[in-house]
Design a protein around this motif. Structure first.
Motif, short mmCIF file in Angstrom:
data_model
loop_
_atom_site.label_atom_id
_atom_site.label_comp_id
_atom_site.label_asym_id
_atom_site.label_seq_id
_atom_site.Cartn_x
_atom_site.Cartn_y
_atom_site.Cartn_z
N ASN A 70 0.84 -1.20 0.00
CA ASN A 70 0.00 0.00 0.00
C ASN A 70 0.88 1.26 0.00
O ASN A 70 1.58 1.53 0.98
CB ASN A 70 -0.90 0.00 1.24
N PRO A 71 0.86 2.05 -1.08
CA PRO A 71 1.69 3.26 -1.13
C PRO A 71 1.29 4.32 -0.10
O PRO A 71 2.05 5.25 0.15
CB PRO A 71 1.49 3.77 -2.56
N LEU A 72 0.11 4.18 0.49
CA LEU A 72 -0.32 5.13 1.52
C LEU A 72 0.18 4.74 2.91
O LEU A 72 -0.04 5.47 3.88
CB LEU A 72 -1.84 5.25 1.53
N ALA A 73 0.83 3.61 3.02
CA ALA A 73 1.43 3.19 4.30
C ALA A 73 2.74 3.93 4.47
O ALA A 73 3.80 3.47 4.06
CB ALA A 73 1.64 1.68 4.32
N LEU A 74 2.67 5.11 5.08
CA LEU A 74 3.82 6.00 5.14
C LEU A 74 4.99 5.42 5.93
O LEU A 74 6.14 5.82 5.73
CB LEU A 74 3.42 7.35 5.74
N ARG A 76 6.13 2.39 5.81
CA ARG A 76 6.80 1.27 5.16
C ARG A 76 8.14 1.72 4.57
O ARG A 76 8.35 2.91 4.26
CB ARG A 76 5.93 0.68 4.06
N THR A 77 9.04 0.75 4.41
CA THR A 77 10.30 0.99 3.71
C THR A 77 10.49 0.00 2.56
O THR A 77 11.40 0.18 1.75
CB THR A 77 11.51 0.88 4.65
N GLN A 78 9.65 -1.03 2.52
CA GLN A 78 9.70 -2.01 1.44
C GLN A 78 8.28 -2.28 0.94
O GLN A 78 7.32 -2.16 1.70
CB GLN A 78 10.33 -3.33 1.92
N ALA A 79 8.17 -2.65 -0.33
CA ALA A 79 6.86 -2.94 -0.91
C ALA A 79 6.60 -4.43 -1.04
O ALA A 79 5.49 -4.83 -1.38
CB ALA A 79 6.74 -2.27 -2.28
N VAL A 80 7.63 -5.26 -0.81
CA VAL A 80 7.47 -6.72 -0.93
C VAL A 80 8.00 -7.38 0.33
O VAL A 80 8.84 -6.82 1.05
CB VAL A 80 8.22 -7.26 -2.17
N ASP A 81 7.52 -8.59 0.62
CA ASP A 81 7.86 -9.24 1.87
C ASP A 81 9.26 -9.85 1.85
O ASP A 81 9.95 -9.84 0.82
CB ASP A 81 6.80 -10.26 2.26
N LEU A 271 10.14 12.22 9.31
CA LEU A 271 10.72 11.69 8.09
C LEU A 271 9.99 10.43 7.66
O LEU A 271 9.69 9.56 8.48
CB LEU A 271 12.20 11.38 8.29
N VAL A 272 9.74 10.33 6.36
CA VAL A 272 9.20 9.10 5.79
C VAL A 272 10.07 8.72 4.60
O VAL A 272 10.71 9.56 3.96
CB VAL A 272 7.73 9.25 5.34
N SER A 273 10.08 7.45 4.29
CA SER A 273 10.83 6.98 3.14
C SER A 273 10.26 7.56 1.85
O SER A 273 9.04 7.56 1.65
CB SER A 273 10.78 5.45 3.10
N ASP A 274 11.12 8.07 1.00
CA ASP A 274 10.69 8.78 -0.20
C ASP A 274 10.44 7.79 -1.34
O ASP A 274 11.30 7.53 -2.18
CB ASP A 274 11.77 9.79 -0.61
#
Length: 326
Positions: A70-74, A76-81, A271-274
């Motif tokens: 979910n790109p709205l999960a601010l 997160r730092t990874q998109a895959v497990d 700060l959030v991951s860009d």
């Protein structure tokens, strides 16, 4: 005439030697009893088998547990497990720990996020990695874990490694700390089935209840440049390091994970991951420029650990392959 016992006892040496031969030929540490052979492919490349761990570059997943599609999960730092990260080439998993409800979890709470991103228990995380290791017996995988609460290494961490089945696979160096030039080759580690390396930022020196021989003090063996960078140019300097080894005797890690502040007008810092700029951040040009910026602090050597967010975006694996000479 020999009795049955005498006849069996007479071949006892041969029986013992036979069992020893079988133990050498089969991987019994995983409980799977898979046939073993000497490593000719190490971390996916035959050329890496003769390379020392201290001279190898590894794709490193920043906060590997903090994944979400979910790109709205601010937070997160990874998109895959984690299993997907490993399949994509990550061989170092970095993670931040905290105690939660009496159990050790991988999660982070700081100015970097809104509240908490809970990636689950450390035990569950390690079990997933152990499953992957069992299926991939010619791979060396490392952990770089943060222990900000100085949780006991022998009292809390080691039992978790034991229960997950990681302890028998953990590499124990002949000296602590160990110079980068003293590490064995990847094939030596794989052939010995000691192919998991564990670094800890805090407590591994004995300050968290005692020493565990395979939990290694990170900054005594690895220096890193500034973490949580917000400058896309990634200016480099030696930021975190500890003695007694000289700077040149350390391996090194580059924090190539861009962050942005979502609080406007200098009213604060969150700060959030860009993610938006991750294709540029994880491009070959950006990674190699960062490598070049750190090279003067490492006598021209490539980094051992290239830490990235969003491993599924950009050229991280290709860049690490190039650093390894492929």
């Amino acid at each position: 005439m020999k009795t049955s016992w005498e006849a069996w006892n007479g071949c006892g040496v041969e029986v013992v030697l036979g069992f020893l031969w079988l133990a050498a030929m089969f991987d019994v540490s995983s409980g799977l009893y898979l046939p073993r052979r000497r490593a000719t492919i190490c971390n996916g490349r035959s050329e890496l088998c003769g390379r020392s761990y201290g001279s190898t570059s590894f794709l490193t997943s920043h906060n590997a547990f903090a994944w979400s599609p979910n790109p709205l999960a601010l937070a997160r730092t990874q998109a895959v497990d984690v299993p997907v990260q490993l399949r994509m080439g990550a061989r170092v998993l970095q993670a931040q720990s905290h105690m939660k409800d009496g159990r050790l979890h991988f999660c982070h709470t700081s100015k970097h996020i809104f509240g908490l991103f809970d990636g689950g228990s450390v035990l569950d995380f390690l079990r997933k990695v152990k499953t992957w290791l069992d299926a991939n017996p010619y791979e060396v995988v490392s952990f770089i874990f943060t222990n900000p609460e100085n949780v006991s290494i022998p009292g809390v961490w080691k039992p978790i490694f034991d229960e997950a089945g990681i302890t028998p696979l953990a590499y124990v160096p002949p000296a602590r700390p160990m110079k980068r030039t003293d590490w064995p080759t990847l094939s030596e580690m794989i052939d010995a089935n000691k192919r998991v390396v564990v670094f800890m930022d805090k407590g591994a020196d004995g300050s968290a209840g005692g020493v565990v021989d395979f939990v290694l003090p990170q900054f005594q063996m690895i220096w890193e440049d500034p973490f949580s960078p917000t400058d896309p140019n990634f200016p480099c300097r030696i930021h975190r390091i500890e003695g007694p080894l000289e700077d040149n005797d350390h391996m090194h890690l580059i924090n190539h994970n861009l962050n942005r502040n979502i609080i406007p007008w200098d009213l604060g810092t969150v700060l959030v991951s860009d993610f938006v700029n991750s294709p540029k951040t994880n491009s070959m040009n950006s990674i190699m420029a960062h490598v070049a910026g750190c090279a003067p602090f490492a006598q021209g050597r490539a980094p051992n650990f290239v830490l990235l967010d969003y491993l599924d975006v950009g050229d991280g694996k290709r860049a690490v392959d190039q650093l390894n000479g492929f």
